[in-house]
Design a protein around this motif. Structure first.
Motif, PDB file in Angstrom:
ATOM      1  N   LEU A   2       0.982  -1.255   0.159  1.00 45.09           N
ATOM      2  CA  LEU A   2       0.117  -0.061   0.152  1.00 45.09           C
ATOM      3  C   LEU A   2       0.925   1.321   0.129  1.00 45.09           C
ATOM      4  O   LEU A   2       1.682   1.228   0.792  1.00 45.09           O
ATOM      5  N   GLU A   4       0.929   5.127   0.275  1.00 45.12           N
ATOM      6  CA  GLU A   4      -0.015   6.249   0.798  1.00 45.12           C
ATOM      7  C   GLU A   4       0.560   7.496   0.465  1.00 45.12           C
ATOM      8  O   GLU A   4       1.880   7.778   0.707  1.00 45.12           O
ATOM      9  N   LEU A   5      -0.209   8.424  -0.188  1.00 44.29           N
ATOM     10  CA  LEU A   5       0.255   9.513  -0.744  1.00 44.29           C
ATOM     11  C   LEU A   5      -0.327  10.712  -0.009  1.00 44.29           C
ATOM     12  O   LEU A   5      -1.244  10.703   0.578  1.00 44.29           O
ATOM     13  N   MET A   6       0.537  11.899   0.098  1.00 45.41           N
ATOM     14  CA  MET A   6       0.123  13.056   0.828  1.00 45.41           C
ATOM     15  C   MET A   6       0.034  14.192  -0.064  1.00 45.41           C
ATOM     16  O   MET A   6       0.922  14.197  -1.018  1.00 45.41           O
TER      17      MET A   6
END
Length: 99
Positions: A2, A4-6
């Motif tokens: 996974l 996760e992008l910010m």
């Protein structure tokens, strides 16, 4: 896996906020539709002196290719459209049209 992008801060908008009269700010926009309208919006919103709009609709230019199809939008209202050009020629055009 996974990933996760910010969301990042808008660096170009911040530069537009702090630029001085002696600085010339150029932004770049890759657009697939309403290229001129969206480019002009970015020019104003981000306080740029020029926006280089790269067309995402041309099969012979863009990411992964040797050419770009650009339109230059300047703060004075001028619009300059160019046919597909080698990316090195696009860089020369941008440099020549500054100011």
């Amino acid at each position: 896996m996974l990933l996760e992008l910010m969301k990042t801060k808008d660096i170009l908008a911040r530069l537009g906020e702090i630029k001085t009269d002696s600085q010339y700010l150029i932004g770049f926009a890759l657009e697939a539709k309403n290229e001129i309208e969206y480019g002009r919006g970015k020019l104003e919103k981000k306080n740029c002196d020029m926006i280089v709009v790269n067309s995402a609709n041309k099969t012979d230019s863009g990411f992964g290719g040797d050419n770009n199809t650009i339109t230059l939008l300047k703060k004075d209202g001028s619009l300059l459209k160019f046919e597909p050009q080698p990316k090195s020629k696009c860089a020369d055009i941008i440099f020549e049209k500054m100011g």
